[in-house]
Write an enzyme that holds these catalytic residues in place. Structure first.
Site, PDB file in Angstrom:
ATOM      1  N   GLY A   7       0.830  -1.200   0.000  1.00 44.79           N
ATOM      2  CA  GLY A   7       0.000   0.000   0.000  1.00 44.79           C
ATOM      3  C   GLY A   7       0.865   1.251   0.000  1.00 44.79           C
ATOM      4  O   GLY A   7       0.358   2.368   0.040  1.00 44.79           O
ATOM      5  N   ASN A   8       2.181   1.077  -0.033  1.00 45.88           N
ATOM      6  CA  ASN A   8       3.129   2.175   0.152  1.00 45.88           C
ATOM      7  C   ASN A   8       3.825   2.518  -1.182  1.00 45.88           C
ATOM      8  O   ASN A   8       4.738   1.805  -1.613  1.00 45.88           O
ATOM      9  CB  ASN A   8       4.138   1.724   1.227  1.00 45.88           C
ATOM     10  CG  ASN A   8       5.123   2.790   1.598  1.00 45.88           C
ATOM     11  OD1 ASN A   8       5.410   3.691   0.818  1.00 45.88           O
ATOM     12  ND2 ASN A   8       5.667   2.681   2.800  1.00 45.88           N
ATOM     13  N   GLY A  10       5.913   4.769  -1.844  1.00 46.27           N
ATOM     14  CA  GLY A  10       7.344   5.057  -1.668  1.00 46.27           C
ATOM     15  C   GLY A  10       8.208   3.817  -1.891  1.00 46.27           C
ATOM     16  O   GLY A  10       9.289   3.901  -2.486  1.00 46.27           O
ATOM     17  N   LYS A  11       7.727   2.669  -1.432  1.00 45.11           N
ATOM     18  CA  LYS A  11       8.491   1.422  -1.636  1.00 45.11           C
ATOM     19  C   LYS A  11       8.625   1.126  -3.130  1.00 45.11           C
ATOM     20  O   LYS A  11       9.670   0.681  -3.605  1.00 45.11           O
ATOM     21  CB  LYS A  11       7.765   0.240  -0.978  1.00 45.11           C
ATOM     22  CG  LYS A  11       7.780   0.238   0.531  1.00 45.11           C
ATOM     23  CD  LYS A  11       7.171  -1.063   1.070  1.00 45.11           C
ATOM     24  CE  LYS A  11       7.143  -1.074   2.589  1.00 45.11           C
ATOM     25  NZ  LYS A  11       6.595  -2.336   3.134  1.00 45.11           N
ATOM     26  N   ASP A  63       8.948  -6.366   3.673  1.00 49.18           N
ATOM     27  CA  ASP A  63       8.571  -6.123   5.056  1.00 49.18           C
ATOM     28  C   ASP A  63       9.776  -5.488   5.737  1.00 49.18           C
ATOM     29  O   ASP A  63      10.920  -5.891   5.502  1.00 49.18           O
ATOM     30  CB  ASP A  63       8.170  -7.433   5.747  1.00 49.18           C
ATOM     31  CG  ASP A  63       7.298  -7.149   6.963  1.00 49.18           C
ATOM     32  OD1 ASP A  63       6.524  -6.178   6.943  1.00 49.18           O
ATOM     33  OD2 ASP A  63       7.397  -7.896   7.951  1.00 49.18           O
ATOM     34  N   TYR A 163       9.928   6.197  11.181  1.00 51.30           N
ATOM     35  CA  TYR A 163      10.902   6.381  12.265  1.00 51.30           C
ATOM     36  C   TYR A 163      12.120   7.219  11.860  1.00 51.30           C
ATOM     37  O   TYR A 163      13.054   7.355  12.654  1.00 51.30           O
ATOM     38  CB  TYR A 163      11.369   5.002  12.771  1.00 51.30           C
ATOM     39  CG  TYR A 163      10.274   4.209  13.437  1.00 51.30           C
ATOM     40  CD1 TYR A 163      10.013   4.354  14.793  1.00 51.30           C
ATOM     41  CD2 TYR A 163       9.486   3.314  12.715  1.00 51.30           C
ATOM     42  CE1 TYR A 163       8.999   3.630  15.416  1.00 51.30           C
ATOM     43  CE2 TYR A 163       8.468   2.585  13.324  1.00 51.30           C
ATOM     44  CZ  TYR A 163       8.238   2.748  14.673  1.00 51.30           C
ATOM     45  OH  TYR A 163       7.239   2.044  15.287  1.00 51.30           O
ATOM     46  N   ASP A 164      12.132   7.749  10.636  1.00 51.98           N
ATOM     47  CA  ASP A 164      13.320   8.478  10.155  1.00 51.98           C
ATOM     48  C   ASP A 164      13.818   9.572  11.107  1.00 51.98           C
ATOM     49  O   ASP A 164      15.033   9.696  11.309  1.00 51.98           O
ATOM     50  CB  ASP A 164      13.066   9.078   8.766  1.00 51.98           C
ATOM     51  CG  ASP A 164      13.138   8.025   7.671  1.00 51.98           C
ATOM     52  OD1 ASP A 164      13.722   6.956   7.920  1.00 51.98           O
ATOM     53  OD2 ASP A 164      12.621   8.270   6.577  1.00 51.98           O
ATOM     54  N   LYS A 182      19.162   9.234   1.339  1.00 56.11           N
ATOM     55  CA  LYS A 182      18.654   8.163   2.206  1.00 56.11           C
ATOM     56  C   LYS A 182      18.604   6.847   1.428  1.00 56.11           C
ATOM     57  O   LYS A 182      19.037   5.806   1.924  1.00 56.11           O
ATOM     58  CB  LYS A 182      17.265   8.534   2.735  1.00 56.11           C
ATOM     59  CG  LYS A 182      16.713   7.433   3.632  1.00 56.11           C
ATOM     60  CD  LYS A 182      15.273   7.594   4.014  1.00 56.11           C
ATOM     61  CE  LYS A 182      14.707   6.231   4.389  1.00 56.11           C
ATOM     62  NZ  LYS A 182      13.285   6.245   4.673  1.00 56.11           N
ATOM     63  N   HIS A 187      18.227   0.451   4.192  1.00 60.96           N
ATOM     64  CA  HIS A 187      18.028  -0.992   4.316  1.00 60.96           C
ATOM     65  C   HIS A 187      17.289  -1.536   3.098  1.00 60.96           C
ATOM     66  O   HIS A 187      17.665  -2.550   2.533  1.00 60.96           O
ATOM     67  CB  HIS A 187      17.260  -1.282   5.609  1.00 60.96           C
ATOM     68  CG  HIS A 187      16.047  -0.420   5.819  1.00 60.96           C
ATOM     69  ND1 HIS A 187      16.055   0.950   5.628  1.00 60.96           N
ATOM     70  CD2 HIS A 187      14.775  -0.720   6.161  1.00 60.96           C
ATOM     71  CE1 HIS A 187      14.852   1.436   5.869  1.00 60.96           C
ATOM     72  NE2 HIS A 187      14.050   0.444   6.189  1.00 60.96           N
TER      73      HIS A 187
END
Ligand code: ITT
Length: 203
Positions: A7-8, A10-11, A63, A163-164, A182, A187
């Protein structure tokens, strides 16, 4: 074409920077199994999504989470839940009294495809190329893990997401970096780069 089940958006944008094929965002609500480890969650999600979306186009699921050393890895796979229930400020306050503020952002990308579409040697276990491939009922699922180490700090910066602002790496929080900066150390970028290398080795 690769279907990225998330649903993201950005990914998906990050995946497009690393992968050679067209990447399409697909919404499908796969069952998230409960585990302290990201790999089984992503692998099971990719396997189910591949099957339910027709069993032809390759599928990726990612994930990710924040693992705090002094909290035994919490919030880890429960990071999204902890973000929405506690909020990042309270996660910071949980860590603040601890002597050790070290933490990792971790990401596992799981890639599911028809096993016949892959080279036979990549469906053997070869730790140089991937963290693990499992073949079941003709469907291969490979997982790729990326990690970045850092420290939990008082929130700083307006960029990024999640959490950035409380994750500092080499003197700056992830929220104090541009998206490109970034992504170059993230990760998820590291996991996607491993997937890209693995795919390239099969051409
Ligand atoms: P899906 O639809 O793909 O599940 P999601 O955004 O819910 O998208 P996850 O379930 O993987 O993603 O949850 C990841 C959690 O970890 C969530 O709380 C994020 O804010 C956090 N997280 C993951 N990567 C991050 C990053 O690069 N920076 C900050 N927080 C991150």
């Amino acid at each position: 074409m690769l279907r990225f089940v998330t649903g993201n958006e950005g990914k998906v944008e990050e995946a497009r920077e690393y992968l050679p094929m067209a990447v399409e965002q697909t919404d499908y609500d796969y069952v998230e199994v409960q585990s302290d480890d990201l790999a089984p969650i992503a692998a099971r999600g990719a396997r189910e999504s591949f099957r339910e979306l027709g069993g032809t186009e390759p599928v990726a699921v990612e994930d990710s989470g924040l693992f705090v050393d002094a909290l035994g890895g919490f919030p880890g796979p429960y990071s999204a839940y902890a973000e929405y229930t506690l909020g990042i400020e309270r996660v910071y306050r949980l860590v603040e009294p601890e002597d050790d503020h070290r933490a990792s952002f971790r990401s596992v990308v799981a890639y599911a495809a028809d096993a016949d579409s892959l080279d036979e040697d990549v469906t053997d276990d070869d730790p140089d190329w991937h963290d693990g491939v499992t073949v079941e009922d003709g469907v291969a699922v490979a997982t790729f893990e990326g990690t970045v180490r850092g420290e939990i700090v008082t929130p700083r910066g307006d960029g990024g997401f999640g959490y950035d602002p409380i994750f500092e790496h080499e003197g700056r929080t992830m929220a104090e970096r541009s998206t490109a900066e970034k992504n170059a150390i993230s990760h998820r970028g590291r996991a996607l780069a491993k997937l890209a290398d693995w795919l390239a080795a099969q051409e």
